[in-house]
Design a protein around this motif. Structure first.
Motif, PDB file in Angstrom:
ATOM      1  N   LEU B 148       0.832  -1.196   0.000  1.00 49.10           N
ATOM      2  CA  LEU B 148       0.000   0.000   0.000  1.00 49.10           C
ATOM      3  C   LEU B 148       0.872   1.254   0.000  1.00 49.10           C
ATOM      4  O   LEU B 148       0.598   2.228  -0.707  1.00 49.10           O
ATOM      5  CB  LEU B 148      -0.885  -0.020   1.248  1.00 49.10           C
ATOM      6  CG  LEU B 148      -2.029   0.969   1.266  1.00 49.10           C
ATOM      7  CD1 LEU B 148      -3.070   0.564   0.246  1.00 49.10           C
ATOM      8  CD2 LEU B 148      -2.644   1.010   2.658  1.00 49.10           C
ATOM      9  N   ALA B 149       1.962   1.206   0.790  1.00 48.85           N
ATOM     10  CA  ALA B 149       2.851   2.354   0.884  1.00 48.85           C
ATOM     11  C   ALA B 149       3.465   2.658  -0.476  1.00 48.85           C
ATOM     12  O   ALA B 149       3.448   3.799  -0.948  1.00 48.85           O
ATOM     13  CB  ALA B 149       3.942   2.072   1.921  1.00 48.85           C
ATOM     14  N   VAL B 150       3.969   1.621  -1.125  1.00 46.09           N
ATOM     15  CA  VAL B 150       4.608   1.822  -2.427  1.00 46.09           C
ATOM     16  C   VAL B 150       3.577   2.305  -3.444  1.00 46.09           C
ATOM     17  O   VAL B 150       3.811   3.232  -4.219  1.00 46.09           O
ATOM     18  CB  VAL B 150       5.268   0.503  -2.903  1.00 46.09           C
ATOM     19  CG1 VAL B 150       5.741   0.644  -4.343  1.00 46.09           C
ATOM     20  CG2 VAL B 150       6.415   0.135  -1.981  1.00 46.09           C
ATOM     21  N   LEU B 151       2.397   1.699  -3.380  1.00 43.60           N
ATOM     22  CA  LEU B 151       1.341   2.061  -4.309  1.00 43.60           C
ATOM     23  C   LEU B 151       0.954   3.533  -4.173  1.00 43.60           C
ATOM     24  O   LEU B 151       0.844   4.259  -5.169  1.00 43.60           O
ATOM     25  CB  LEU B 151       0.117   1.182  -4.020  1.00 43.60           C
ATOM     26  CG  LEU B 151      -0.684   0.744  -5.223  1.00 43.60           C
ATOM     27  CD1 LEU B 151       0.168  -0.152  -6.096  1.00 43.60           C
ATOM     28  CD2 LEU B 151      -1.930  -0.001  -4.751  1.00 43.60           C
ATOM     29  N   SER B 152       0.759   3.969  -2.939  1.00 39.33           N
ATOM     30  CA  SER B 152       0.354   5.358  -2.741  1.00 39.33           C
ATOM     31  C   SER B 152       1.489   6.301  -3.123  1.00 39.33           C
ATOM     32  O   SER B 152       1.269   7.395  -3.614  1.00 39.33           O
ATOM     33  CB  SER B 152      -0.077   5.592  -1.291  1.00 39.33           C
ATOM     34  OG  SER B 152       0.973   5.270  -0.431  1.00 39.33           O
ATOM     35  N   LEU B 153       2.719   5.822  -2.909  1.00 40.13           N
ATOM     36  CA  LEU B 153       3.886   6.615  -3.287  1.00 40.13           C
ATOM     37  C   LEU B 153       3.866   6.852  -4.791  1.00 40.13           C
ATOM     38  O   LEU B 153       4.064   7.963  -5.276  1.00 40.13           O
ATOM     39  CB  LEU B 153       5.148   5.828  -2.904  1.00 40.13           C
ATOM     40  CG  LEU B 153       6.388   6.601  -2.541  1.00 40.13           C
ATOM     41  CD1 LEU B 153       6.111   7.504  -1.366  1.00 40.13           C
ATOM     42  CD2 LEU B 153       7.498   5.612  -2.167  1.00 40.13           C
ATOM     43  N   PRO B 161       2.641  15.789  -5.745  1.00 42.37           N
ATOM     44  CA  PRO B 161       3.972  15.600  -5.160  1.00 42.37           C
ATOM     45  C   PRO B 161       4.139  16.280  -3.798  1.00 42.37           C
ATOM     46  O   PRO B 161       4.928  15.810  -2.976  1.00 42.37           O
ATOM     47  CB  PRO B 161       4.911  16.229  -6.196  1.00 42.37           C
ATOM     48  CG  PRO B 161       4.089  16.596  -7.357  1.00 42.37           C
ATOM     49  CD  PRO B 161       2.658  16.520  -7.006  1.00 42.37           C
ATOM     50  N   ASP B 162       3.388  17.357  -3.537  1.00 43.66           N
ATOM     51  CA  ASP B 162       3.599  18.021  -2.246  1.00 43.66           C
ATOM     52  C   ASP B 162       2.941  17.278  -1.084  1.00 43.66           C
ATOM     53  O   ASP B 162       3.006  17.704   0.050  1.00 43.66           O
ATOM     54  CB  ASP B 162       3.155  19.490  -2.296  1.00 43.66           C
ATOM     55  CG  ASP B 162       1.726  19.617  -2.792  1.00 43.66           C
ATOM     56  OD1 ASP B 162       1.222  18.625  -3.367  1.00 43.66           O
ATOM     57  OD2 ASP B 162       1.125  20.691  -2.613  1.00 43.66           O
ATOM     58  N   MET B 163       2.306  16.110  -1.367  1.00 43.23           N
ATOM     59  CA  MET B 163       1.798  15.267  -0.279  1.00 43.23           C
ATOM     60  C   MET B 163       2.909  14.347   0.242  1.00 43.23           C
ATOM     61  O   MET B 163       2.709  13.605   1.187  1.00 43.23           O
ATOM     62  CB  MET B 163       0.659  14.373  -0.775  1.00 43.23           C
ATOM     63  CG  MET B 163      -0.582  15.105  -1.210  1.00 43.23           C
ATOM     64  SD  MET B 163      -1.567  15.706   0.159  1.00 43.23           S
ATOM     65  CE  MET B 163      -2.240  14.184   0.806  1.00 43.23           C
ATOM     66  N   LEU B 164       4.061  14.378  -0.425  1.00 42.62           N
ATOM     67  CA  LEU B 164       5.125  13.439  -0.045  1.00 42.62           C
ATOM     68  C   LEU B 164       6.285  14.155   0.628  1.00 42.62           C
ATOM     69  O   LEU B 164       6.737  15.196   0.170  1.00 42.62           O
ATOM     70  CB  LEU B 164       5.660  12.726  -1.297  1.00 42.62           C
ATOM     71  CG  LEU B 164       4.723  11.745  -1.958  1.00 42.62           C
ATOM     72  CD1 LEU B 164       5.399  11.133  -3.154  1.00 42.62           C
ATOM     73  CD2 LEU B 164       4.295  10.665  -0.973  1.00 42.62           C
ATOM     74  N   LEU B 186      -0.646  11.126   4.378  1.00 37.71           N
ATOM     75  CA  LEU B 186      -0.604   9.891   3.600  1.00 37.71           C
ATOM     76  C   LEU B 186       0.080   8.755   4.372  1.00 37.71           C
ATOM     77  O   LEU B 186      -0.488   7.659   4.496  1.00 37.71           O
ATOM     78  CB  LEU B 186       0.101  10.172   2.268  1.00 37.71           C
ATOM     79  CG  LEU B 186      -0.220   9.228   1.127  1.00 37.71           C
ATOM     80  CD1 LEU B 186      -1.713   9.141   0.901  1.00 37.71           C
ATOM     81  CD2 LEU B 186       0.485   9.708  -0.142  1.00 37.71           C
ATOM     82  N   PRO B 187       1.286   9.005   4.924  1.00 33.97           N
ATOM     83  CA  PRO B 187       1.924   7.936   5.712  1.00 33.97           C
ATOM     84  C   PRO B 187       1.063   7.493   6.893  1.00 33.97           C
ATOM     85  O   PRO B 187       0.967   6.295   7.174  1.00 33.97           O
ATOM     86  CB  PRO B 187       3.215   8.591   6.215  1.00 33.97           C
ATOM     87  CG  PRO B 187       3.473   9.717   5.299  1.00 33.97           C
ATOM     88  CD  PRO B 187       2.149  10.188   4.805  1.00 33.97           C
ATOM     89  N   GLU B 261       8.178   4.823   7.740  1.00 33.97           N
ATOM     90  CA  GLU B 261       9.180   5.895   7.711  1.00 33.97           C
ATOM     91  C   GLU B 261      10.234   5.629   6.640  1.00 33.97           C
ATOM     92  O   GLU B 261      10.687   6.552   5.969  1.00 33.97           O
ATOM     93  CB  GLU B 261       9.842   6.044   9.080  1.00 33.97           C
ATOM     94  CG  GLU B 261       8.962   6.770  10.079  1.00 33.97           C
ATOM     95  CD  GLU B 261       9.541   6.800  11.474  1.00 33.97           C
ATOM     96  OE1 GLU B 261      10.723   6.421  11.638  1.00 33.97           O
ATOM     97  OE2 GLU B 261       8.812   7.180  12.398  1.00 33.97           O
ATOM     98  N   SER B 262      10.611   4.366   6.486  1.00 30.70           N
ATOM     99  CA  SER B 262      11.621   4.061   5.475  1.00 30.70           C
ATOM    100  C   SER B 262      11.072   4.327   4.082  1.00 30.70           C
ATOM    101  O   SER B 262      11.731   4.943   3.255  1.00 30.70           O
ATOM    102  CB  SER B 262      12.052   2.604   5.561  1.00 30.70           C
ATOM    103  OG  SER B 262      12.346   2.286   6.882  1.00 30.70           O
ATOM    104  N   VAL B 263       9.840   3.871   3.815  1.00 34.03           N
ATOM    105  CA  VAL B 263       9.276   4.044   2.483  1.00 34.03           C
ATOM    106  C   VAL B 263       9.058   5.522   2.161  1.00 34.03           C
ATOM    107  O   VAL B 263       9.371   5.993   1.077  1.00 34.03           O
ATOM    108  CB  VAL B 263       7.959   3.261   2.352  1.00 34.03           C
ATOM    109  CG1 VAL B 263       7.321   3.526   0.996  1.00 34.03           C
ATOM    110  CG2 VAL B 263       8.202   1.783   2.539  1.00 34.03           C
ATOM    111  N   PHE B 264       8.528   6.259   3.142  1.00 30.74           N
ATOM    112  CA  PHE B 264       8.176   7.659   2.868  1.00 30.74           C
ATOM    113  C   PHE B 264       9.295   8.639   3.200  1.00 30.74           C
ATOM    114  O   PHE B 264       9.103   9.845   3.114  1.00 30.74           O
ATOM    115  CB  PHE B 264       6.923   8.046   3.660  1.00 30.74           C
ATOM    116  CG  PHE B 264       5.658   7.497   3.079  1.00 30.74           C
ATOM    117  CD1 PHE B 264       5.016   8.146   2.034  1.00 30.74           C
ATOM    118  CD2 PHE B 264       5.100   6.324   3.565  1.00 30.74           C
ATOM    119  CE1 PHE B 264       3.850   7.644   1.500  1.00 30.74           C
ATOM    120  CE2 PHE B 264       3.933   5.814   3.029  1.00 30.74           C
ATOM    121  CZ  PHE B 264       3.310   6.469   1.991  1.00 30.74           C
TER     122      PHE B 264
END
Ligand SMILES: Nc1ncnc2c1ncn2[C@@H]1O[C@H](COP(=O)(O)OP(=O)(O)OP(=O)(O)O)[C@@H](O)[C@H]1O
Ligand SMILES: [Mg+2]
Lengths: 336, 327
Positions: B148-153, B161-164, B186-187, B261-264
C-alpha cells in the motif's frame, strides 16, 4: 419448600372480578426463521384474555413457547421472528399494528417486564444508584419513593447505591427490578417470565409475595410465566397450559388443580413431586419427549397421550368453552 | 489497583532489561563490525582499526562493555554514535517527536472513525451497509502495508507531489504545521489502515455480543430510547473487550512506523534505527531499541490503567482481594 403451598386460594380468583379485559390475545402465532427458508413455529393459535387485577399464569414445559408469547407481546422478538395474530388488543389498541415509536412509548410505561435472570439484568459496570436514576429520574431522591423501596426490603440496597449490581444478591436484585418495572411508571400490565427460577425457595416466596402485594395496591394485571406448578398455584387466578406452542387448556387455578381436563394437564399434575405421597407409589413420569410437537398437524400432545387415537394425530381439537376457561381435546369433547 | 499497577510497572521494567540485554549481545554476536562501515582508509589499516576500537572501548571484554552500558543507561547516558560521534540521546530527541506524531496521527485516524463506524454497523447488522463495511474492512486488513505504501507513493505521489515528504524536504510540525500535516497525512493513513479495520471489527463484534445480553433487553423493555441505551449501557460495556485489542493494535502501530518511515523517507525513530543497524552503530541501534521498547511497554501500561477507568469491576475485585489481608 416450607413456604410453598399447593392449595389454590392464596389469591382468590374473582377478587378483582370485573369484566374489563386489559389484554386480549387472539390467534397469536410466532415463527422463527431457521435458515435456508426453513421456519420453526414456536407458538400458534394462542388466544387468551387477561383481566384487570388478574394474575394469569402460563405454564408449560421448556420450549413450549412461553417466552415467545411474552416477547411477542413486548414486540421484542429477534429480527428472525415473525408474529401473526387476529389481534393483540391492549388498552383499546392493537399492539401489533403500532409503529415502533408508539410501541417504545408503551414499553416500560404501560406494559413492563420482570426479567428471568435478575443477576444479569442490570448493566454490570454502572453503580446501582445511577441505574435507578435512569429509570426513576430525580424522583429517586423523593422520600416517598425511597419509602416504598424500603418497604419492599430494599433498605440495604438504598444504603449502598454506589455499589455495582454484582455486590447484591439475586433476591435483592429481583426485588429491585420489580420495583423499577412497577413503580417507575405504574404500568397496567406486568409480564413476568419465570422471574423466580434462579432464586432459592425462601427468596422466591418473598418475591412472589411482593408481586401480589404490588398487584393489590396498584391493581395491575400480571402474566406470570413458569414451568413450576407450585408457584403457579400460589399466585395465579387463572392458568393457561401450553404444549408444543399451543394453549391446550385454560382454567381458574382451583379448577385446574382440582378438575384438570386435558390429559397433558393431568400428566403435569401427576408429575409434581409435591403431590407425591408414599401410598401413591412411583412418581408418574411422561413417556417420550415434546420434540416435534410444534410441527404436529393434530393435537401436539397426541404422540405421548395414552388416550390418543388416529383423529388426535390428524386433527387439532376445537376450543371447548370460552376465553375464560377452555380445553382442546377430542376425548373431553366426546365425553360432554 | 495501586498494587496492580506497581506490579505491572515492575514487570515492564524487567521486560525492558531483557530487551536491552538481548539486543546488546545479539548485536555483538552478529558477524561484521562497525569498523567496516568507516572510510576504507581506516577500515583497511589494522593500526587505525585498533586505535578506533580502543577509543570506543570495543576491545574490552564484552561483559565489561555490557555493564558499562547498563550503568550508563541508569544514569540516562546512552553513549555516542560510533559513526559520527554525536550523542545518541540528542539524535533520538530529534527523531522521536516525528515518530510520535506519525504514530499518534495514525492512531487518531484509525481509532476515532473506526470506533464510530463499528458502533454504527453493529446496530445495522445484516443490512447492506453492514455488508459493505465488512468488505471494506476485510480488504483493509488484508492489504500488506508495504504494498500500500509503495502504491500510494507511486500513484498519489505522482499526481500530488507536495503530499510526499521527499528526501530532504521534510518539514517539522514546529516549522510549518500545515505543510507538515500535509506530508504526514498519507503515511499516517497507510500506517493506520489495518488498525482502523480491526477497530471496526472488534467494536462491532463486542457490541453485537453486548446487545444480546439480558441488561440490554431489560433497558429496552423499560422503554429506554435506543440512543440512550447505546450510550449508557451497550457501548460502555462493549469498550472493555475492545480495549485489549486496542492495546495490541497500538503496539502494531509502533512497529509499523519503521516500515512506513523508510518508504516515505520520514526522519523518525524508525528510520534512525534502520540506518543505525545497517551501519552496525551499536550504541545508536541499542538506544533506538530501548526507546521503542519503552514506548511499547508504556502504552501497555496506559491500556492497563484504562481498564480501571472503564471497568469498575476490576477496582472492586482488587479491593476484595486485599481486604482479607488487612482484616
Ligand atoms: N431466536 C430463536 N430462533 C429460533 N428458534 C427459537 C428462538 N427462540 C426460541 N426458539 C424456539 O421456539 C420454541 C419456543 O421457545 P420459547 O423460548 O418460547 O420456549 P419457553 O416455553 O419459553 O421455554 P423455556 O421454559 O425453556 O424458557 C423453541 O422450540 C425454541 O427452540
Ligand atoms: Mg422461556
Amino acid at each position: 419448600m416450607s413456604e410453598l403451598t399447593l392449595e389454590p386460594g392464596t389469591s382468590t380468583p374473582g377478587r378483582h372480578a370485573s369484566d374489563d379485559v386489559v389484554l386480549r390475545v387472539s390467534d397469536l402465532a410466532v415463527r422463527y426463521a431457521a435458515g435456508r427458508g426453513a421456519a420453526v413455529t414456536a407458538v400458534r393459535g394462542v388466544s387468551f384474555d387477561v383481566r384487570r387485577g388478574e394474575v394469569f399464569g402460563v405454564v408449560g414445559e421448556s420450549g413450549s413457547g412461553k417466552s415467545s408469547i411474552c416477547n411477542a407481546l413486548m414486540r421484542m422478538l429477534p429480527n428472525s421472528a415473525r408474529v401473526e395474530a387476529t389481534g393483540v388488543e391492549f388498552g383499546g389498541r392493537d399492539l401489533l399494528s403500532l409503529t415502533d415509536k408508539q410501541m417504545r412509548g408503551i414499553r416500560g410505561t404501560e406494559i413492563a417486564l420482570v426479567p428471568q435472570r435478575p443477576m444479569t439484568s442490570l448493566s454490570p459496570t454502572t453503580p446501582v444508584g445511577q441505574q435507578l436514576r435512569w429509570y426513576f429520574g430525580d424522583s429517586i431522591d423523593d422520600s416517598d419513593v425511597r419509602d416504598s423501596l424500603a418497604r419492599i426490603g430494599l433498605h440495604s440496597v438504598l444504603g449502598r447505591l454506589d455499589n455495582l449490581p454484582s455486590r447484591f444478591s439475586g433476591g435483592q436484585l429481583q426485588r429491585l427490578l420489580i420495583a423499577i418495572a412497577t413503580l417507575t411508571n405504574r404500568p397496567s400490565l406486568l409480564l413476568a417470565d419465570e422471574p423466580t427460577t434462579t432464586l432459592d425457595a425462601t427468596v422466591q416466596a418473598q418475591v412472589l409475595k411482593l408481586l401480589l402485594g404490588i398487584r393489590d395496591t396498584l391493581g395491575l394485571s400480571i402474566v406470570y410465566v413458569s414451568h413450576d406448578l407450585g408457584v403457579i398455584a400460589q399466585i395465579c387466578d387463572r392458568v393457561g397450559v401450553m404444549y408444543g406452542g399451543r394453549l391446550v387448556e385454560v382454567a381458574t387455578t382451583s379448577d385446574l388443580f382440582h378438575r384438570p381436563q386435558h390429559p397433558y394437564t393431568k400428566a403435569l399434575l401427576g408429575a409434581m413431586p409435591a403431590r407425591w405421597t408414599p401410598e401413591r407409589g412411583r412418581l408418574s413420569t411422561l413417556r417420550g419427549t415434546a420434540a416435534g410437537a410444534n410441527r404436529a398437524t393434530g393435537c401436539p400432545f397426541a404422540p405421548r397421550c395414552a388416550l390418543a387415537d388416529a383423529r388426535c394425530t390428524e386433527e387439532m381439537p376445537a376450543v371447548l368453552g370460552d376465553r375464560t376457561s377452555m380445553v382442546r381435546c377430542h376425548r373431553v369433547e366426546e365425553a360432554t | 489497583m495501586l498494587e496492580f499497577m506497581v506490579r505491572r510497572t515492575l514487570n515492564a521494567i524487567l521486560v525492558l532489561w531483557l530487551v536491552v540485554t538481548g539486543m546488546f549481545f545479539l548485536l555483538r554476536l552478529a558477524p561484521g563490525s562497525p569498523v567496516n562501515s568507516l572510510p576504507p582508509a581506516v577500515a583497511a589499516d589494522p593500526l587505525a582499526r585498533a586505535a578506533y576500537e580502543a577509543e570506543h572501548g570495543l576491545d574490552q571484554n564484552i561483559f565489561i562493555q555490557y555493564f558499562d552500558y547498563l550503568f550508563g543507561l541508569l544514569r540516562g547516558d546512552l553513549g555516542t554514535s560510533l559513526y559520527d560521534g554525536t550523542s545518541v540521546m540528542s539524535q533520538i530527541a530529534s527523531h522521536l517527536p516525528v515518530s510520535l506524531e506519525l504514530g499518534g496521527l495514525a492512531a487518531l485516524l484509525a481509532m476515532v472513525p473506526g470506533f464510530l463506524l463499528g458502533c454504527w454497523t453493529a446496530t445495522r447488522r445484516g443490512s447492506w451497509s453492514d455488508g459493505a463495511v465488512r468488505v471494506v474492512t476485510v480488504l483493509s486488513f488484508s492489504v500488506p502495508a508495504y504494498w500500500l505504501a509503495v502504491l500510494s507513493l507511486v500513484f498519489i505521489g505522482q499526481r500530488y507531489p507536495d503530499m510526499l515528504p521527499t528526501a530532504g524536504g521534510f518539514v517539522r510540525f514546529t516549522e510549518d504545521p500545515i505543510a507538515n500535516l500535509k506530508v504526514m497525512l498519507l503515511p499516517a493513513l497507510v500506517l493506520g489502515l489495518s488498525t482502523f479495520a480491526l477497530v471496526v471489527r472488534s467494536i462491532r463484534a463486542a457490541l453485537i455480543d453486548v446487545l444480546s445480553f439480558d441488561y440490554v433487553a431489560f433497558a429496552t423493555a423499560m422503554g429506554m430510547p435506543q440512543r440512550q441505551m447505546m450510550k449508557r449501557i451497550a457501548i460502555r460495556n462493549a469498550i472493555i473487550p475492545t480495549l485489549t485489542v486496542v492495546g495490541v493494535l497500538l503496539g502494531g502501530l509502533v512497529s509499523g512506523t519503521v516500515l512506513v518511515e523508510s518508504v516515505f523517507q520520514i526522519p523518525g525513530l524508525g528510520q534512525l534505527m534502520v540506518t543505525a543497524f545497517l551501519r552496525q552503530d551499536y550504541p545508536l541501534a541499542l538506544g533506538c531499541s530501548v526507546f521503542t521498547a519503552m514506548i511499547f511497554l508504556g502504552l501497555n501500561l496506559v491500556v492497563d490503567a484504562l481498564y480501571f477507568v472503564v471497568d469498575p469491576r476490576t477496582r472492586t475485585s482488587t479491593q476484595r482481594r486485599t481486604a482479607p489481608v488487612m482484616a
